[in-house]
Motif scaffolding. Structure first.
Motif, PDB file in Angstrom:
ATOM      1  N   GLN A  27       0.849  -1.198   0.000  1.00  0.00           N
ATOM      2  CA  GLN A  27       0.000   0.000   0.000  1.00  0.00           C
ATOM      3  C   GLN A  27       0.887   1.251   0.000  1.00  0.00           C
ATOM      4  N   PRO A  28       1.572   1.510  -1.099  1.00  0.00           N
ATOM      5  CA  PRO A  28       2.561   2.598  -1.117  1.00  0.00           C
ATOM      6  C   PRO A  28       1.977   4.004  -1.084  1.00  0.00           C
ATOM      7  N   ASP A  29       0.662   4.144  -1.122  1.00  0.00           N
ATOM      8  CA  ASP A  29       0.035   5.473  -1.095  1.00  0.00           C
ATOM      9  C   ASP A  29      -0.561   5.824   0.272  1.00  0.00           C
ATOM     10  N   ASP A  30      -0.321   4.994   1.263  1.00  0.00           N
ATOM     11  CA  ASP A  30      -0.908   5.212   2.586  1.00  0.00           C
ATOM     12  C   ASP A  30      -0.009   6.156   3.395  1.00  0.00           C
ATOM     13  N   ILE A  31      -0.368   7.444   3.395  1.00  0.00           N
ATOM     14  CA  ILE A  31       0.431   8.468   4.081  1.00  0.00           C
ATOM     15  C   ILE A  31       0.530   8.184   5.575  1.00  0.00           C
ATOM     16  N   GLU A  32      -0.591   7.798   6.163  1.00  0.00           N
ATOM     17  CA  GLU A  32      -0.604   7.542   7.603  1.00  0.00           C
ATOM     18  C   GLU A  32       0.376   6.432   7.981  1.00  0.00           C
ATOM     19  N   ALA A  33       0.510   5.444   7.112  1.00  0.00           N
ATOM     20  CA  ALA A  33       1.432   4.333   7.389  1.00  0.00           C
ATOM     21  C   ALA A  33       2.884   4.802   7.373  1.00  0.00           C
ATOM     22  N   TYR A  34       3.219   5.708   6.459  1.00  0.00           N
ATOM     23  CA  TYR A  34       4.579   6.272   6.442  1.00  0.00           C
ATOM     24  C   TYR A  34       4.862   7.010   7.754  1.00  0.00           C
ATOM     25  N   PHE A  61       5.134  12.464  -2.406  1.00  0.00           N
ATOM     26  CA  PHE A  61       4.050  13.346  -1.934  1.00  0.00           C
ATOM     27  C   PHE A  61       4.666  14.616  -1.355  1.00  0.00           C
ATOM     28  N   PRO A  62       5.216  15.487  -2.208  1.00  0.00           N
ATOM     29  CA  PRO A  62       6.006  16.627  -1.717  1.00  0.00           C
ATOM     30  C   PRO A  62       5.210  17.684  -0.948  1.00  0.00           C
ATOM     31  N   LYS A  63       3.904  17.707  -1.081  1.00  0.00           N
ATOM     32  CA  LYS A  63       3.100  18.734  -0.413  1.00  0.00           C
ATOM     33  C   LYS A  63       2.272  18.171   0.729  1.00  0.00           C
ATOM     34  N   ASN A  65       1.487  17.636   4.230  1.00  0.00           N
ATOM     35  CA  ASN A  65       1.888  18.270   5.496  1.00  0.00           C
ATOM     36  C   ASN A  65       2.200  17.267   6.601  1.00  0.00           C
ATOM     37  N   ALA A  66       1.496  16.147   6.611  1.00  0.00           N
ATOM     38  CA  ALA A  66       1.743  15.146   7.659  1.00  0.00           C
ATOM     39  C   ALA A  66       3.163  14.597   7.575  1.00  0.00           C
ATOM     40  N   LEU A  67       3.671  14.433   6.367  1.00  0.00           N
ATOM     41  CA  LEU A  67       5.038  13.945   6.180  1.00  0.00           C
ATOM     42  C   LEU A  67       6.062  15.013   6.552  1.00  0.00           C
ATOM     43  N   ILE A  68       5.769  16.256   6.187  1.00  0.00           N
ATOM     44  CA  ILE A  68       6.668  17.359   6.539  1.00  0.00           C
ATOM     45  C   ILE A  68       6.754  17.501   8.058  1.00  0.00           C
ATOM     46  N   TYR A  69       5.601  17.414   8.717  1.00  0.00           N
ATOM     47  CA  TYR A  69       5.572  17.518  10.182  1.00  0.00           C
ATOM     48  C   TYR A  69       6.336  16.359  10.822  1.00  0.00           C
ATOM     49  N   ALA A  70       6.156  15.167  10.279  1.00  0.00           N
ATOM     50  CA  ALA A  70       6.857  13.993  10.818  1.00  0.00           C
ATOM     51  C   ALA A  70       8.366  14.140  10.665  1.00  0.00           C
ATOM     52  N   LEU A  71       8.809  14.684   9.532  1.00  0.00           N
ATOM     53  CA  LEU A  71      10.244  14.871   9.316  1.00  0.00           C
ATOM     54  C   LEU A  71      10.790  15.943  10.264  1.00  0.00           C
ATOM     55  N   GLY A  72      10.034  17.016  10.451  1.00  0.00           N
ATOM     56  CA  GLY A  72      10.453  18.047  11.401  1.00  0.00           C
ATOM     57  C   GLY A  72      10.559  17.498  12.815  1.00  0.00           C
ATOM     58  N   GLN A  90       7.634  26.186   7.450  1.00  0.00           N
ATOM     59  CA  GLN A  90       6.880  25.961   6.213  1.00  0.00           C
ATOM     60  C   GLN A  90       5.427  25.636   6.519  1.00  0.00           C
ATOM     61  N   LEU A  91       5.199  24.815   7.521  1.00  0.00           N
ATOM     62  CA  LEU A  91       3.831  24.450   7.893  1.00  0.00           C
ATOM     63  C   LEU A  91       3.080  25.633   8.472  1.00  0.00           C
ATOM     64  N   VAL A  92       3.765  26.431   9.277  1.00  0.00           N
ATOM     65  CA  VAL A  92       3.138  27.615   9.862  1.00  0.00           C
ATOM     66  C   VAL A  92       2.728  28.588   8.769  1.00  0.00           C
ATOM     67  N   GLN A  93       3.603  28.784   7.797  1.00  0.00           N
ATOM     68  CA  GLN A  93       3.306  29.711   6.704  1.00  0.00           C
ATOM     69  C   GLN A  93       2.200  29.193   5.812  1.00  0.00           C
ATOM     70  N   ASP A  94       2.133  27.858   5.649  1.00  0.00           N
ATOM     71  CA  ASP A  94       1.130  27.276   4.769  1.00  0.00           C
ATOM     72  C   ASP A  94      -0.255  27.233   5.406  1.00  0.00           C
ATOM     73  N   SER A  95      -0.297  26.903   6.684  1.00  0.00           N
ATOM     74  CA  SER A  95      -1.602  26.605   7.267  1.00  0.00           C
ATOM     75  C   SER A  95      -1.837  27.183   8.654  1.00  0.00           C
TER      76      SER A  95
END
Length: 219
Positions: A27-34, A61-63, A65-72, A90-95
């Motif tokens: 299931q390579p498209d499951d963001i929550e699993a990543y 999935f470059p945009k 936010n859940a992945l960006i937050y997880a990496l941060g 980046q997340l603060v500025q976006d949302s």
């Protein structure tokens, strides 16, 4: 996914990681699993593999936010604060995500950029005035800035929320000590409710008492 989470909760960490890796291959498209797998790896302090996983996911999935937050969060946990800060920004500025603002405040605090940290921490506190960790963070930042009078206000908020929290009792006691108010009762309660925390931070209390005594002799 639920079966994997149950295995992780039961302490079968290696099995849970292997099964989640297998799940993502199917299931390579499951963001929550990543995000979950990255959280597992971060908890196990396998920061390198967690980073590889999240960077790979972000190429797909470059945009997201859940992945960006997880990496941060990963960089923050690995004490790579310089790398964490721009991701949360980046997340603060976006949302204007409140979680990102809180993490950004923590990150700047760790970088000893406390004036910047305070801006984000106060923004979060205004939105979540009854959150223990937020009030404690604002108190910590203000203490670092030497503003003990304002720090005590937020630490008192935290104490109202959780009057048996040893860390809060200790830090509120420090502000009272510096401000010349009654403080012993808070240190005694901190020792009672969080003896390990008190022992770990007792030197800070000794240093402040020594400094204040030296100042009194000068006067």
């Amino acid at each position: 996914m639920q079966a994997i989470l149950k295995k992780w909760a039961a302490g079968e960490h290696e099995v849970a990681v292997k099964e989640l890796v297998q799940y993502l291959q199917e299931q390579p498209d499951d963001i929550e699993a990543y995000v979950t797998l990255a959280t597992f790896l971060t908890t196990l302090k396998d920061f390198e593999q967690a980073e590889v996983l999240l960077q790979k996911a972000l190429t797909q999935f470059p945009k997201e936010n859940a992945l960006i937050y997880a990496l941060g969060t990963l960089y923050y946990q690995a004490e790579a604060y310089q790398q964490a800060a721009p991701l949360f920004m980046q997340l603060v500025q976006d949302s204007q995500a409140i979680d990102a603002q809180y993490m950004l405040a923590q990150t700047y605090h760790q970088l000893e950029q406390n004036s910047r940290a305070l801006v984000f921490a106060l923004t979060v506190q205004e939105q979540q005035p009854d959150q223990l960790d937020v009030n404690l963070l604002v108190g910590d930042i203000l203490t670092s800035l030497g503003d003990f009078d304002q720090a005590q206000t937020y630490l008192k908020n935290a104490l109202t929320i959780d009057p048996r929290n040893g860390e809060v009792l200790f830090k509120y006691g420090l502000t009272q000590l510096v401000l010349g108010a009654t403080s012993d009762i808070y240190f005694e309660q901190a020792k009672q409710y969080a003896p390990d925390y008190f022992q770990k931070n007792k030197q800070q209390l000794i240093d402040i008492e020594g400094f204040m005594q030296a100042q009194a002799h000068k006067e």
